[in-house]
Scaffold this motif. Sequence first.
Motif, PDB file in Angstrom:
ATOM      1  N   GLY A   3      32.655  56.985  37.448  1.00 23.42           N
ATOM      2  CA  GLY A   3      33.333  55.712  37.649  1.00 23.42           C
ATOM      3  C   GLY A   3      32.488  54.731  38.443  1.00 23.42           C
ATOM      4  N   ALA A   4      31.712  55.243  39.379  1.00 26.82           N
ATOM      5  CA  ALA A   4      30.846  54.376  40.177  1.00 26.82           C
ATOM      6  C   ALA A   4      29.777  53.728  39.300  1.00 26.82           C
ATOM      7  CB  ALA A   4      30.198  55.169  41.299  1.00 26.82           C
ATOM      8  N   ASP A   5      29.266  54.467  38.321  1.00 24.03           N
ATOM      9  CA  ASP A   5      28.276  53.903  37.398  1.00 24.03           C
ATOM     10  C   ASP A   5      28.886  52.788  36.556  1.00 24.03           C
ATOM     11  OD1 ASP A   5      26.335  55.680  38.281  1.00 24.03           O
ATOM     12  OD2 ASP A   5      26.841  57.169  36.749  1.00 24.03           O
ATOM     13  N   ILE A   6      30.100  53.018  36.078  1.00 18.63           N
ATOM     14  CA  ILE A   6      30.775  52.007  35.256  1.00 18.63           C
ATOM     15  C   ILE A   6      31.074  50.773  36.083  1.00 18.63           C
ATOM     16  CG2 ILE A   6      32.864  51.503  33.918  1.00 18.63           C
ATOM     17  CD1 ILE A   6      32.893  54.504  33.171  1.00 18.63           C
ATOM     18  N   LEU A   7      31.436  50.989  37.340  1.00 19.28           N
ATOM     19  CA  LEU A   7      31.771  49.882  38.236  1.00 19.28           C
ATOM     20  C   LEU A   7      30.606  48.913  38.401  1.00 19.28           C
ATOM     21  CD1 LEU A   7      34.227  48.963  39.803  1.00 19.28           C
ATOM     22  CD2 LEU A   7      33.414  50.278  41.744  1.00 19.28           C
ATOM     23  N   ASN A   8      29.386  49.392  38.262  1.00 21.08           N
ATOM     24  CA  ASN A   8      28.214  48.520  38.355  1.00 21.08           C
ATOM     25  C   ASN A   8      28.178  47.479  37.246  1.00 21.08           C
ATOM     26  OD1 ASN A   8      27.183  49.784  40.642  1.00 21.08           O
ATOM     27  ND2 ASN A   8      26.114  51.311  39.422  1.00 21.08           N
ATOM     28  N   TYR A   9      28.839  47.746  36.136  1.00 26.78           N
ATOM     29  CA  TYR A   9      28.844  46.823  35.003  1.00 26.78           C
ATOM     30  C   TYR A   9      29.982  45.806  35.063  1.00 26.78           C
ATOM     31  CZ  TYR A   9      25.458  49.982  32.951  1.00 26.78           C
ATOM     32  OH  TYR A   9      24.348  50.752  32.725  1.00 26.78           O
ATOM     33  N   ILE A  18      41.347  45.361  38.352  1.00 28.53           N
ATOM     34  CA  ILE A  18      41.533  46.814  38.292  1.00 28.53           C
ATOM     35  C   ILE A  18      42.823  47.250  39.001  1.00 28.53           C
ATOM     36  CG2 ILE A  18      40.542  49.068  38.909  1.00 28.53           C
ATOM     37  CD1 ILE A  18      37.754  47.736  38.441  1.00 28.53           C
ATOM     38  N   PRO A  19      43.062  46.869  40.266  1.00 27.03           N
ATOM     39  CA  PRO A  19      44.335  47.269  40.882  1.00 27.03           C
ATOM     40  C   PRO A  19      45.552  46.650  40.191  1.00 27.03           C
ATOM     41  CG  PRO A  19      43.007  45.981  42.425  1.00 27.03           C
ATOM     42  CD  PRO A  19      42.183  46.209  41.222  1.00 27.03           C
ATOM     43  N   VAL A  20      45.380  45.452  39.649  1.00 29.33           N
ATOM     44  CA  VAL A  20      46.481  44.827  38.910  1.00 29.33           C
ATOM     45  C   VAL A  20      46.832  45.686  37.702  1.00 29.33           C
ATOM     46  CG1 VAL A  20      47.137  42.824  37.511  1.00 29.33           C
ATOM     47  CG2 VAL A  20      45.968  42.486  39.697  1.00 29.33           C
ATOM     48  N   LEU A  21      45.815  46.154  36.975  1.00 28.36           N
ATOM     49  CA  LEU A  21      46.063  46.996  35.809  1.00 28.36           C
ATOM     50  C   LEU A  21      46.658  48.346  36.197  1.00 28.36           C
ATOM     51  CD1 LEU A  21      42.892  46.217  33.674  1.00 28.36           C
ATOM     52  CD2 LEU A  21      45.233  45.464  33.245  1.00 28.36           C
ATOM     53  N   ILE A  22      46.270  48.871  37.343  1.00 26.49           N
ATOM     54  CA  ILE A  22      46.867  50.121  37.821  1.00 26.49           C
ATOM     55  C   ILE A  22      48.361  49.920  38.063  1.00 26.49           C
ATOM     56  CG2 ILE A  22      46.938  51.773  39.751  1.00 26.49           C
ATOM     57  CD1 ILE A  22      43.871  51.357  39.980  1.00 26.49           C
ATOM     58  N   ILE A  23      48.719  48.822  38.692  1.00 26.93           N
ATOM     59  CA  ILE A  23      50.132  48.523  38.955  1.00 26.93           C
ATOM     60  C   ILE A  23      50.894  48.298  37.656  1.00 26.93           C
ATOM     61  CG2 ILE A  23      51.701  46.832  40.005  1.00 26.93           C
ATOM     62  CD1 ILE A  23      49.511  46.521  42.224  1.00 26.93           C
ATOM     63  N   VAL A  24      50.286  47.567  36.727  1.00 25.69           N
ATOM     64  CA  VAL A  24      50.924  47.347  35.423  1.00 25.69           C
ATOM     65  C   VAL A  24      51.146  48.690  34.726  1.00 25.69           C
ATOM     66  CG1 VAL A  24      50.594  46.367  33.113  1.00 25.69           C
ATOM     67  CG2 VAL A  24      50.090  44.985  35.125  1.00 25.69           C
ATOM     68  N   LEU A  67      36.293  47.306  30.313  1.00 23.17           N
ATOM     69  CA  LEU A  67      35.767  48.030  31.475  1.00 23.17           C
ATOM     70  C   LEU A  67      36.810  48.128  32.591  1.00 23.17           C
ATOM     71  CD1 LEU A  67      32.122  46.640  31.691  1.00 23.17           C
ATOM     72  CD2 LEU A  67      32.812  48.967  31.088  1.00 23.17           C
ATOM     73  N   ALA A  68      37.517  47.037  32.850  1.00 22.43           N
ATOM     74  CA  ALA A  68      38.542  47.043  33.903  1.00 22.43           C
ATOM     75  C   ALA A  68      39.687  47.992  33.541  1.00 22.43           C
ATOM     76  CB  ALA A  68      39.075  45.630  34.138  1.00 22.43           C
ATOM     77  N   ALA A  69      40.118  47.969  32.290  1.00 15.77           N
ATOM     78  CA  ALA A  69      41.178  48.876  31.859  1.00 15.77           C
ATOM     79  C   ALA A  69      40.701  50.325  31.942  1.00 15.77           C
ATOM     80  CB  ALA A  69      41.622  48.542  30.433  1.00 15.77           C
ATOM     81  N   GLY A  70      39.459  50.562  31.551  1.00 13.12           N
ATOM     82  CA  GLY A  70      38.900  51.903  31.646  1.00 13.12           C
ATOM     83  C   GLY A  70      38.863  52.399  33.082  1.00 13.12           C
ATOM     84  N   ALA A  72      40.838  51.380  35.503  1.00 11.81           N
ATOM     85  CA  ALA A  72      42.215  51.584  35.945  1.00 11.81           C
ATOM     86  C   ALA A  72      42.731  52.945  35.468  1.00 11.81           C
ATOM     87  CB  ALA A  72      43.116  50.461  35.421  1.00 11.81           C
ATOM     88  N   VAL A  73      42.469  53.278  34.213  1.00 13.41           N
ATOM     89  CA  VAL A  73      42.891  54.567  33.676  1.00 13.41           C
ATOM     90  C   VAL A  73      42.129  55.699  34.373  1.00 13.41           C
ATOM     91  CG1 VAL A  73      42.939  56.005  31.591  1.00 13.41           C
ATOM     92  CG2 VAL A  73      43.604  53.604  31.457  1.00 13.41           C
ATOM     93  N   TYR A  74      40.844  55.494  34.617  1.00 17.89           N
ATOM     94  CA  TYR A  74      40.022  56.494  35.309  1.00 17.89           C
ATOM     95  C   TYR A  74      40.581  56.781  36.707  1.00 17.89           C
ATOM     96  CZ  TYR A  74      36.050  58.495  37.815  1.00 17.89           C
ATOM     97  OH  TYR A  74      35.258  59.287  38.593  1.00 17.89           O
ATOM     98  N   VAL A  75      40.886  55.738  37.455  1.00 15.78           N
ATOM     99  CA  VAL A  75      41.422  55.912  38.811  1.00 15.78           C
ATOM    100  C   VAL A  75      42.759  56.638  38.755  1.00 15.78           C
ATOM    101  CG1 VAL A  75      42.379  54.665  40.802  1.00 15.78           C
ATOM    102  CG2 VAL A  75      40.187  53.974  39.821  1.00 15.78           C
TER     103      VAL A  75
END
Length: 93
Positions: A3-9, A18-24, A67-70, A72-75
């Motif tokens: 996830g840290a690698d993806i976060l770089n992109y 990302i937190p918004v999508l987690i809440i949704v 990437l943001a949705a990914g 959110a699902v990853y977290v």
Amino acid sequence: MSGADILNYVNAEILVLIPVLIIVGQTLKQIPKMKNWIIPIVLAIFGIIIAAVIMEDVVGGVIQGILAAGMAVYVHQLTIQTTRKKKEDMKEK
């Protein structure tokens, strides 16, 4: 790739998504007729739309939204897996 690698992109202005999508996603999970397999699809669509609006670029918005949705699902999955494993480890003791 972690996830840290993806976060770089992910662009800095999209990180708030990302937190918004987690809440949704958590909100969607509370809907009784909402199937679990639909939630990542809804998050991707929502993420793409919001990212495209933030970035004012459709192509970049699609990439950043996915990437943001990914993330959110990853977290969410990371939280579930570590919580479940922790409970299993506690039962073994």
